[in-house]
Design a protein around this motif. Structure first.
Motif, PDB file in Angstrom:
ATOM      1  N   PHE A 188       3.830  -0.896 -12.980  1.00  0.00           N
ATOM      2  CA  PHE A 188       4.928  -1.534 -13.441  1.00  0.00           C
ATOM      3  C   PHE A 188       3.972  -2.642 -14.676  1.00  0.00           C
ATOM      4  O   PHE A 188       4.197  -3.502 -15.473  1.00  0.00           O
ATOM      5  CB  PHE A 188       6.348  -2.149 -13.125  1.00  0.00           C
ATOM      6  N   CYS A 189       3.308  -3.958 -12.858  1.00  0.00           N
ATOM      7  CA  CYS A 189       2.725  -4.850 -13.570  1.00  0.00           C
ATOM      8  C   CYS A 189       1.210  -4.475 -14.132  1.00  0.00           C
ATOM      9  O   CYS A 189       0.577  -5.484 -14.810  1.00  0.00           O
ATOM     10  CB  CYS A 189       2.826  -5.970 -12.099  1.00  0.00           C
ATOM     11  N   THR A 190       0.559  -3.697 -13.885  1.00  0.00           N
ATOM     12  CA  THR A 190      -0.977  -4.054 -13.993  1.00  0.00           C
ATOM     13  C   THR A 190      -1.233  -2.193 -13.937  1.00  0.00           C
ATOM     14  O   THR A 190      -0.852  -1.680 -12.887  1.00  0.00           O
ATOM     15  CB  THR A 190      -2.313  -4.175 -12.920  1.00  0.00           C
ATOM     16  N   HIS A 191      -2.521  -1.841 -14.659  1.00  0.00           N
ATOM     17  CA  HIS A 191      -2.483  -0.786 -15.361  1.00  0.00           C
ATOM     18  C   HIS A 191      -4.570  -0.795 -14.144  1.00  0.00           C
ATOM     19  O   HIS A 191      -5.354   0.087 -15.368  1.00  0.00           O
ATOM     20  CB  HIS A 191      -2.593   0.290 -16.070  1.00  0.00           C
ATOM     21  N   ASP A 192      -4.549  -1.474 -14.064  1.00  0.00           N
ATOM     22  CA  ASP A 192      -5.934  -2.007 -14.176  1.00  0.00           C
ATOM     23  C   ASP A 192      -6.552  -1.589 -12.862  1.00  0.00           C
ATOM     24  O   ASP A 192      -6.141  -1.468 -11.787  1.00  0.00           O
ATOM     25  CB  ASP A 192      -6.116  -3.299 -13.564  1.00  0.00           C
ATOM     26  N   LEU A 193      -6.773  -0.233 -13.223  1.00  0.00           N
ATOM     27  CA  LEU A 193      -7.153   0.923 -12.467  1.00  0.00           C
ATOM     28  C   LEU A 193      -8.435  -0.035 -10.750  1.00  0.00           C
ATOM     29  O   LEU A 193      -8.661   0.437  -9.801  1.00  0.00           O
ATOM     30  CB  LEU A 193      -7.442   2.460 -12.335  1.00  0.00           C
ATOM     31  N   GLU A 194      -9.608  -0.470 -11.631  1.00  0.00           N
ATOM     32  CA  GLU A 194     -11.378  -0.984 -11.116  1.00  0.00           C
ATOM     33  C   GLU A 194     -10.114  -1.735  -9.556  1.00  0.00           C
ATOM     34  O   GLU A 194     -10.685  -1.451  -8.917  1.00  0.00           O
ATOM     35  CB  GLU A 194     -11.384  -1.352 -11.941  1.00  0.00           C
ATOM     36  N   SER A 195      -9.968  -3.085  -9.988  1.00  0.00           N
ATOM     37  CA  SER A 195      -9.105  -3.856  -9.523  1.00  0.00           C
ATOM     38  C   SER A 195      -8.322  -3.149  -7.853  1.00  0.00           C
ATOM     39  O   SER A 195      -8.143  -4.004  -7.059  1.00  0.00           O
ATOM     40  CB  SER A 195      -7.873  -4.715 -10.736  1.00  0.00           C
ATOM     41  N   LEU A 196      -7.123  -2.268  -8.638  1.00  0.00           N
ATOM     42  CA  LEU A 196      -6.364  -1.887  -7.629  1.00  0.00           C
ATOM     43  C   LEU A 196      -7.138  -1.167  -6.528  1.00  0.00           C
ATOM     44  O   LEU A 196      -6.684  -0.937  -4.994  1.00  0.00           O
ATOM     45  CB  LEU A 196      -5.306  -0.862  -8.029  1.00  0.00           C
ATOM     46  N   VAL A 197      -8.023  -0.010  -7.383  1.00  0.00           N
ATOM     47  CA  VAL A 197      -8.762   0.406  -6.422  1.00  0.00           C
ATOM     48  C   VAL A 197      -9.939  -0.357  -5.082  1.00  0.00           C
ATOM     49  O   VAL A 197      -9.871  -0.487  -4.164  1.00  0.00           O
ATOM     50  CB  VAL A 197     -10.014   1.458  -6.649  1.00  0.00           C
ATOM     51  N   GLY A 198     -10.564  -1.246  -6.172  1.00  0.00           N
ATOM     52  CA  GLY A 198     -10.944  -2.594  -5.353  1.00  0.00           C
ATOM     53  C   GLY A 198     -10.457  -3.164  -4.098  1.00  0.00           C
ATOM     54  O   GLY A 198     -10.987  -3.293  -3.097  1.00  0.00           O
ATOM     55  N   ILE A 199      -9.446  -3.751  -4.704  1.00  0.00           N
ATOM     56  CA  ILE A 199      -8.200  -4.694  -3.639  1.00  0.00           C
ATOM     57  C   ILE A 199      -7.974  -3.732  -2.478  1.00  0.00           C
ATOM     58  O   ILE A 199      -8.281  -3.727  -1.099  1.00  0.00           O
ATOM     59  CB  ILE A 199      -7.137  -5.083  -3.858  1.00  0.00           C
ATOM     60  N   THR A 200      -7.418  -2.183  -2.371  1.00  0.00           N
ATOM     61  CA  THR A 200      -7.321  -1.797  -1.509  1.00  0.00           C
ATOM     62  C   THR A 200      -7.737  -1.293  -0.466  1.00  0.00           C
ATOM     63  O   THR A 200      -8.194  -1.114   0.269  1.00  0.00           O
ATOM     64  CB  THR A 200      -6.514  -0.017  -2.345  1.00  0.00           C
ATOM     65  N   GLY A 201      -9.419  -0.824  -1.282  1.00  0.00           N
ATOM     66  CA  GLY A 201     -10.387  -1.090  -0.294  1.00  0.00           C
ATOM     67  C   GLY A 201     -10.911  -1.386   0.322  1.00  0.00           C
ATOM     68  O   GLY A 201     -11.577  -1.299   1.345  1.00  0.00           O
ATOM     69  N   ALA A 202     -10.818  -2.744  -0.495  1.00  0.00           N
ATOM     70  CA  ALA A 202     -11.498  -3.621   0.216  1.00  0.00           C
ATOM     71  C   ALA A 202     -10.387  -4.377   1.283  1.00  0.00           C
ATOM     72  O   ALA A 202     -11.782  -5.388   2.066  1.00  0.00           O
ATOM     73  CB  ALA A 202     -12.051  -4.616  -0.583  1.00  0.00           C
ATOM     74  N   TYR A 203      -9.578  -4.209   1.382  1.00  0.00           N
ATOM     75  CA  TYR A 203      -9.384  -4.969   3.304  1.00  0.00           C
ATOM     76  C   TYR A 203      -7.932  -3.708   3.463  1.00  0.00           C
ATOM     77  O   TYR A 203      -9.439  -3.087   4.711  1.00  0.00           O
ATOM     78  CB  TYR A 203      -7.595  -5.564   1.995  1.00  0.00           C
ATOM     79  N   ALA A 204      -7.121  -2.880   3.291  1.00  0.00           N
ATOM     80  CA  ALA A 204      -7.232  -2.167   3.868  1.00  0.00           C
ATOM     81  C   ALA A 204      -7.350  -0.636   4.294  1.00  0.00           C
ATOM     82  O   ALA A 204      -7.985  -0.620   5.426  1.00  0.00           O
ATOM     83  CB  ALA A 204      -5.719  -1.217   3.323  1.00  0.00           C
ATOM     84  N   GLY A 205      -8.249  -1.023   3.109  1.00  0.00           N
ATOM     85  CA  GLY A 205      -9.890   0.114   2.752  1.00  0.00           C
ATOM     86  C   GLY A 205     -10.464   0.275   4.299  1.00  0.00           C
ATOM     87  O   GLY A 205     -10.898   0.787   5.252  1.00  0.00           O
ATOM     88  N   THR A 206     -11.002  -2.050   4.441  1.00  0.00           N
ATOM     89  CA  THR A 206     -11.897  -1.738   5.950  1.00  0.00           C
ATOM     90  C   THR A 206     -11.566  -1.467   7.461  1.00  0.00           C
ATOM     91  O   THR A 206     -11.943  -1.359   7.533  1.00  0.00           O
ATOM     92  CB  THR A 206     -12.037  -3.444   5.409  1.00  0.00           C
ATOM     93  N   GLY A 207      -9.856  -2.556   7.049  1.00  0.00           N
ATOM     94  CA  GLY A 207      -9.568  -2.166   8.212  1.00  0.00           C
ATOM     95  C   GLY A 207      -9.579  -0.709   8.708  1.00  0.00           C
ATOM     96  O   GLY A 207      -9.491  -0.479  10.382  1.00  0.00           O
ATOM     97  N   ILE A 208      -9.222   0.426   7.959  1.00  0.00           N
ATOM     98  CA  ILE A 208      -9.037   1.863   8.275  1.00  0.00           C
ATOM     99  C   ILE A 208     -10.485   2.261   8.818  1.00  0.00           C
ATOM    100  O   ILE A 208     -10.522   2.817   9.602  1.00  0.00           O
ATOM    101  CB  ILE A 208      -8.319   3.059   7.261  1.00  0.00           C
ATOM    102  N   GLN A 209     -11.149   1.742   7.871  1.00  0.00           N
ATOM    103  CA  GLN A 209     -13.021   2.589   8.012  1.00  0.00           C
ATOM    104  C   GLN A 209     -13.530   2.100   9.053  1.00  0.00           C
ATOM    105  O   GLN A 209     -14.642   2.368   9.556  1.00  0.00           O
ATOM    106  CB  GLN A 209     -13.439   2.821   6.528  1.00  0.00           C
TER     107      GLN A 209
END
Length: 495
Positions: A412-433
């Motif tokens: 609801f607050c943002t539809h900036d998909l590039e930033s959403l994917v970037g932050i998810t990948g860079a933090y939680a994604g880095t932990g899992i991967q």
């Protein structure tokens, strides 16, 4: 042994497993990669893509090794349980029977079990599906298990936020363009969220209306159990590959006719933060490897097949992104790459424009309930206490609500998909991967040596056996955290 194999479900050949793994990795992240490539520059993007592909391959082999070690532990525990049961049975027999059975066991069973314990190749056969949560509980401390579930939960929240934003964003881009005097989506720079969509409604209003409808239609599935059907998986995979093939061919044709508009820079380090997160997110498969690898009928050349898969995925990502950045101007590339083909000057056929523009709506909508139920179940596991049960309100209302509400609020607050994917990948994604596989393989190796003796060889051991690789992966993960955090802080300071 046959009983163990049937627990994994229907078996499939190694090459079918290769296709399944390809489909698992190549998902939503691929659609946000072209813009990230254009922002960071083609040379930097290519180097980082190849390096991150290699790092993902390393940690995939780590997870496979941990799966084999976990199978060996479970298999040996079953053997020991069987021995204890036989010993208990023998204690109730007569003295002569006991003597006879003991002699038989010493002559036949004990040597066989001893050989199995000290390095039999079959001991490390991957026949039981051991999910990452179970492996964490086997090899991690209690604190480590809680951190594992915390990381998984954050990642799934990011996943749901991306999905919740991508569908309404695609619908807004396509329908608002149709509602105006345009026949398709134009350059993003021409539109702002405050621009009119239909009548007095602004584009952001249309986006939020679509988000509300999306939540009302798919949100209730979070409160029930949903299973992904085989035919739905086939349908979504087919749609995905038709869409990807059309986009690559159309971009190549446009470039071949001299109509390519892209002039991407060689390097622009300001865009590396998002590119890093997008690439990590786009290689994510480690959390699903147990369900993917266990049913493979023959695992003799598993590492080679995984390596081949990564080479093919790298080639595909490179082809998709390079055709995109040379076909479209960097400032006109949309977060969701499919939307660039909803333009009349790119695609003349209206049916193809609408298919590509609405493609994320169909494929992502089928995955959203499945991810939501997975997240809800992880919450339950995190707070579960041995022998305890949840009250009905907590089980059926509280857990689904805390699963659904945060990602919808973020969308609801943002539809900036590039930033959403970037932050998810860079933090939680880095932990899992990176972080979890590195600790899993390090601790499972120590546990294997203690349980089966030093020098025991795991037949599915990673080619990266030296402890150096574990340290290198952890160092790279820390570097990713530090770089992305520093980049965000610097960006906020400039603003």
């Amino acid at each position: 042994m046959a009983g163990e194999i049937t627990e994994t479900g229907e078996l499939y050949s190694p090459y079918v497993g290769l296709v399944y793994m390809f489909n698992l990795i190549v998902g939503t992240g691929a659609l946000t990669m072209p813009k990230a490539f254009a922002t960071a520059g083609w040379l930097v993007s290519l180097v980082l893509l190849v390096f991150l592909g290699f790092m993902s391959f390393v940690t995939t082999t780590f997870v496979v090794e941990a799966m084999a070690a976990a199978n060996a532990q479970l298999r040996w525990k079953r053997v020991e349980t069987l021995q204890e049961e036989e010993d208990d049975d023998s204690s109730t027999a007569s003295d002569s029977d006991v003597l006879t059975r003991d002699n038989d066991e010493r002559a036949e069973k004990r040597p066989i079990l001893s050989v199995q314990r000290h390095g039999s190749p079959n001991l490390f056969e991957i026949t039981d599906r051991v999910e990452m949560g179970q492996m964490a509980s086997m090899f991690f401390s209690k604190v480590g298990v809680n951190l594992f579930y915390f990381c998984i939960i954050i990642y799934l929240y990011g996943d749901l936020a991306i999905y919740a934003a991508a569908v309404p964003f695609s619908l807004m881009q396509v329908t608002c363009s149709v509602g105006n005097d345009s026949c398709g989506v134009e350059a993003e720079a021409k539109y702002n969220d405050t621009d009119l969509c239909w009548g007095p409604l602004h584009r952001v209003d249309a986006y939020r209306i679509y988000l509300a409808v999306f939540t009302l239609l798919l949100g209730p599935f979070t409160f029930f159990d949903v299973q992904k059907t085989k035919y739905l998986q086939i349908l979504t995979s087919l749609m995905r590959w038709i869409a990807f093939a059309i986009m690559i061919v159309l971009a190549l044709v446009r470039i071949g006719h001299g109509r390519g508009e892209g002039r991407p820079p060689l390097a622009d380090f300001s865009g590396v933060r998002n590119l890093l997160g997008v690439c990590v997110y786009s290689f994510m498969c480690q959390h699903s490897l147990p369900s993917l690898v266990t049913p493979v009928s023959s695992k003799r050349h598993l590492t080679r097949l995984v390596f081949l898969d990564y080479v093919l995925i790298l080639a595909f990502y490179g082809l998709l992104s390079f055709t995109a950045i040379f076909c479209f101007r960097g400032d006109s590339l949309l977060d969701m790459y499919t939307l660039n083909f909803a333009r009349c000057d790119v695609v003349g056929l209206a049916a193809v424009r609408f298919f590509l523009g609405l493609f994320p709506v169909f494929t992502i909508s089928t995955n959203f309930p499945i991810i939501a139920v997975t997240l809800r179940n992880n919450w339950k596991t995190l707070f579960h206490r041995e022998g305890g049960t949840y009250p009905w309100v907590v089980d059926r209302v509280v857990f689904p609500t805390i699963t659904l509400l945060p990602p919808v609020v973020v969308a609801f607050c943002t539809h900036d998909l590039e930033s959403l994917v970037g932050i998810t990948g860079a933090y939680a994604g880095t932990g899992i991967q990176y972080v979890i596989p590195a600790f899993l393989v390090y601790l499972c190796r120590k546990d294997t040596q203690l349980a089966f003796g030093y020098g025991t060889i795991n037949k599915h051991g990673s080619p990266f056996r030296h402890t150096f690789w574990v340290g290198f992966v952890l160092l790279w993960a820390f570097s990713c955290f530090f770089f992305v955090t520093a980049n965000i802080v610097l960006s906020e300071t400039k603003l």
